[in-house]
Design a protein around this motif. Structure first.
Motif, short mmCIF file in Angstrom:
data_model
loop_
_atom_site.label_atom_id
_atom_site.label_comp_id
_atom_site.label_asym_id
_atom_site.label_seq_id
_atom_site.Cartn_x
_atom_site.Cartn_y
_atom_site.Cartn_z
N ARG A 279 4.28 6.80 4.20
CA ARG A 279 3.91 5.34 4.73
C ARG A 279 5.36 4.51 4.49
N MET A 280 6.28 4.63 3.71
CA MET A 280 7.39 3.83 3.97
C MET A 280 8.37 4.07 5.27
N ALA A 281 8.23 5.48 5.55
CA ALA A 281 8.97 6.00 6.70
C ALA A 281 8.54 5.35 8.07
N GLU B 121 3.40 -6.68 -6.47
CA GLU B 121 2.42 -7.12 -6.08
C GLU B 121 2.60 -8.44 -4.96
N GLN B 122 3.54 -8.89 -4.93
CA GLN B 122 4.16 -9.72 -4.09
C GLN B 122 4.35 -9.20 -2.49
N LEU B 123 4.74 -8.09 -2.56
CA LEU B 123 4.97 -7.39 -1.07
C LEU B 123 4.20 -7.56 -0.33
N VAL C 3 3.61 -5.01 6.10
CA VAL C 3 4.04 -5.38 7.39
C VAL C 3 3.19 -4.36 8.32
N LEU C 4 2.53 -3.47 7.90
CA LEU C 4 1.68 -2.63 8.76
C LEU C 4 0.10 -3.31 9.04
N PRO C 5 -0.20 -3.71 10.01
CA PRO C 5 -1.60 -3.99 10.29
C PRO C 5 -2.63 -3.27 9.49
N VAL D 223 1.39 -0.80 1.10
CA VAL D 223 2.69 -0.84 0.54
C VAL D 223 2.85 -1.01 -0.88
N VAL D 224 2.08 -1.75 -1.55
CA VAL D 224 2.17 -1.89 -3.12
C VAL D 224 2.04 -0.49 -3.79
N GLU D 225 0.80 0.11 -3.13
CA GLU D 225 0.59 1.42 -3.86
C GLU D 225 1.90 2.42 -3.76
N ALA D 226 2.31 2.36 -2.17
CA ALA D 226 3.35 3.23 -1.91
C ALA D 226 4.50 2.99 -2.68
#
Ligand code: ADP
Ligand code: MG
Length: 694
Positions: free
Chosen positions: A227-229, A186-188, A191-193, A205-208
């Motif tokens: 998404r992560m890549a 949850e705390q992440l 970084v992507l707008p 990011v959280v879902e990824a």
């Protein structure tokens, strides 16, 4: 005395030891994988998955398939096989229909104790049909709490993650750590707008992170990974864009372009520049005319003539009243450079003096060179690490050049650039052909010029794959060439686990060749642990050695035009690009040269790879092939640059990288110091700490 205990609240940036399941020893193992904080752990997705599907009954199993089975342990025992003394654990699992499945594990004797009869157990693995029944070898296993079997397996079955591991860790352990850390996902911060994410249809990011560690389907996994890549490439490109902007703010002295200088250079250099050389020279001249420092990578295959490009830049700097410095990784290389630069420049530019600075020179000579540099008297100093170790100062440094730049650390390159008062223009050279996408991903803060063309008149090196039974013919060729007055290299197999082992095996190989194969020839050895590598190389250059045995770690980046045979033992262990590097050590003179790739492994995969080297003389083509075959991580040590597999795999699709680059550029246009994107700013700072961005 009581030690004050500070119990800082656990956050995503707490060390992994803040997780109850991670013991200090585990933490040390995780650190080897670059995982120190809970955040690192969550962001490190599995690199692959095994697909086992939902639990099946034994009666439904088929030979060869991967499957999950849930049942009750009917019995288990540890055994040692009589012949090869392998420790086995054998168990029998009874499924709810009463059918039996045999389970066998190798080398896990303690396991039997943990599998008491009656225990509910889920196993996942490959099914093997053996007389009437079925067996699983080394299956994954998970004990299930509920005896009635109503609770299905939590961690196994379906998709089983494969994490990168080091000794002492298993993917199962990793999954357990991740499971404990998951609530903190949850705390992440993303970084992507949001606009970028929406435009590209990427997960948050959280879902990824959730789906990436515990996907329900293959599609989940692909989405998470994409998404992560992308986020990673985006972060890196943002970091590069930031560096480029910062560099652009540092003032450099512009070096105006002068046609008369290039005319004089062309007249004195003694050959016609290739088209690629002209293009690269022009790129550099354009950069150097600016008030922002040039930051350019010159990427050219061995023998493509990088030195001449650097020399043209030196001439231009000199005409503008500025000095240059060239740093090479070894003393022999520095001396060879000295000869080339003098040859290219001194006739046409009488005032342009070139000096050498290496540590083996006498103190008096070194002092003289230092004074010449500090007084502005000499135009170019060529040297080794001595340039940065000794207090060499320049009166007016305008250009810094580093050859074989990957042999130097970021700090060393930085130190060289700090030798003048302002910021010099900077040219890095490398003979490792880097595919363009990889160059952008790893060295995105630099502009890149490529020399993809060799000067005319070279005789291509004849490459031959030599199978086991043909070894004698390879030795015969070496002998025949030595008889003609030529010399040969023998490269020993790469032993990745230990340099010491590699040195030992090379020493043994030298002894064997001396005794059994070439008793009448002059043989010697050079390896990475040797203090005086340069002295051996020098004796080879002086023709005091016929056959030079070398370990794989030694980069024999020296011009020995008289060497005509490159024999690579255990060729199957090297990357294609590396083999090409070895091949580049011969064929430097007018004589016909040979590259022999020896292997005992004649499997089709190996033969096909080696055959490709045999057929492909061009280094860039090979590097590209290498990247697609072995994956990006093997090339250029991309993993050491702190890139994940997902990001490296994404590089195989150049579109994704250019998208990341464009998005990052656009973002920095509108928010130059990232003050409106704090999560990205923090990620960029973390990235700059782990990557070797220069
Ligand atoms: P590398 O790119 O490996 O550093 P070098 O600069 O050492 O290559 O050049 C390899 C050799 O080719 C040198 O002997 C150099 O003088 C020669 N050379 C370079 N450019 C040309 C050219 N355009 N035509 C002919 N010979 C060239
Ligand atoms: Mg060179």
């Amino acid at each position: 005395m009581a030690v004050p205990v500070t119990t800082a609240p656990r956050t995503i940036d707490s060390p992994v030891t803040s997780l109850a399941r991670v013991k200090p020893l585990d933490a040390r193992r995780l650190a080897k994988l670059g995982i120190e904080s809970v955040r690192d752990l969550l962001l490190t997705l599995p690199f692959d998955w095994e697909l086992y599907g939902a639990p099946k009954r034994v009666a439904e199993l088929r030979d060869g398939e991967s499957a999950t089975v849930v049942g009750t342990v009917a019995g288990s025992a540890a055994q040692i096989t009589t012949r090869k003394r392998v420790r086995l654990t054998k168990a029998t699992l009874r499924d709810d229909a009463g059918d039996l499945l045999r389970l066998v594990w190798f080398n896990q004797p303690y396991l039997a104790r943990n599998l008491p009869p009656g225990m509910r157990l889920a196993v996942a693995g490959r099914v093997k049909g053996v007389n009437e029944g079925f067996e699983m070898l080394n299956p994954h296993h998970e004990s299930l709490a509920s005896v009635d079997g109503s609770a299905g397996p939590r961690r196994i079955g379906g998709l089983m993650p494969k994490y990168h591991l080091v000794a002492g860790l298993s993917s199962k352990r990793m999954a357990e750590f991740v499971e404990e850390a998951m609530p903190m996902a949850e705390q992440l911060e993303d970084v992507l707008p949001a606009e970028t994410r929406l435009r590209m249809g990427l997960l948050g990011v959280v879902e990824a992170v959730r789906l990436g560690h515990k996907p329900r389907t293959e599609a989940d996994w692909q989405l998470a990974r994409k998404r992560m890549a992308f986020a990673e490439l985006f972060e890196l490109q943002a970091a590069f864009a930031l560096i480029r902007r910062q560099l652009a703010l540092e003032p450099a002295t512009p070096i105006p372009y002068r046609q008369d200088v290039i005319d004089a250079f062309k007249a004195g250099v003694g050959f016609e520049l290739t088209r690629a050389q002209r293009r690269a020279t022009w790129d550099a001249f354009q950069d150097m005319q600016r008030t922002a420092p040039m930051n350019r990578l010159l990427n050219g295959d061995v023998g493509s003539g990088k030195t001449a490009v650097a020399a043209a830049c030196v001439a231009m700097a000199h005409a503008a009243g500025l000095q240059s410095v060239v740093m090479a990784p070894t003393e022999i290389l520095a001396r060879q450079h000295l000869g080339k630069f003098r040859g290219y420049l001194e006739a046409s530019f009488p005032g342009l003096t070139v000096e050498l600075l290496v540590s083996s020179q006498g103190a008096v000579e070194r002092r003289r060179v230092r004074t010449a540099a500090a007084s502005g008297h000499c135009a170019l100093v060529v040297g080794t690490h001595a340039l940065i170790e000794e207090e060499v100062e320049f009166a007016q440094l305008g250009l810094a050049v580093v050859d074989e730049q990957h042999r130097f650390g970021t700090r060393q390159r930085e130190q060289l650039r700090g030798k003048g008062s302002g910021r010099p223009h900077f040219l890095a050279m490398t003979a490792t052909p880097i595919p363009r996408t990889l160059a952008l991903a790893l060295y995105g803060e630099m502009s890149v010029s490529v020399l993809d063309e060799l000067p005319p008149g070279r005789t291509p090196v004849t490459t031959r794959v030599v199978a086991k039974h043909d070894r004698a013919s390879a030795y015969e060729l070496v002998r025949q060439q030595v008889r003609l007055g030529r010399q040969a290299f023998v490269i020993c197999p790469l032993i990745e686990e230990s340099e010491l082992l590699e040195v030992r095996s090379a020493t043994a190989e030298l002894e064997r060749l001396r005794k059994d194969v070439f008793p009448d020839l002059k043989l010697d050895l050079v390896h990475g642990r040797m203090r005086d590598k340069d002295a051996v190389m020098q004796r080879f250059v002086n023709r005091e050695i016929d056959v030079l045995v070398a370990t794989a770690v030694v980069e024999v980046g020296v011009d020995v035009p008289n060497a005509t045979v490159m024999m690579v033992e255990g060729a199957e262990r090297f990357g294609l690009a590396q083999l090409h590097q070895f091949r580049g050590r011969v064929g430097r003179g007018a004589d016909k040269s040979y590259c022999l790739l020896l292997t005992d492994d004649e499997t089709p995969y190996v033969m096909e790879r080696l055959d490709l080297v045999q057929r492909t003389p061009d280094g860039f083509t090979l590097a590209n092939e290498d990247m697609h075959r072995r994956g990006v991580g093997e090339l250029m040590g991309a993993r050491q640059h702190g890139m994940s597999d997902a990001a490296m795999d994404a590089l195989l699709k150049p579109e994704l990288l250019s998208l990341a680059r464009d998005e990052a550029e656009a973002l920095l246009q509108s928010d130059p110091d990232l003050s409106r994107h704090p999560a990205l700013a923090r990620a960029v700072v973390r990235r700059l700490e782990v990557t070797s961005i220069s």
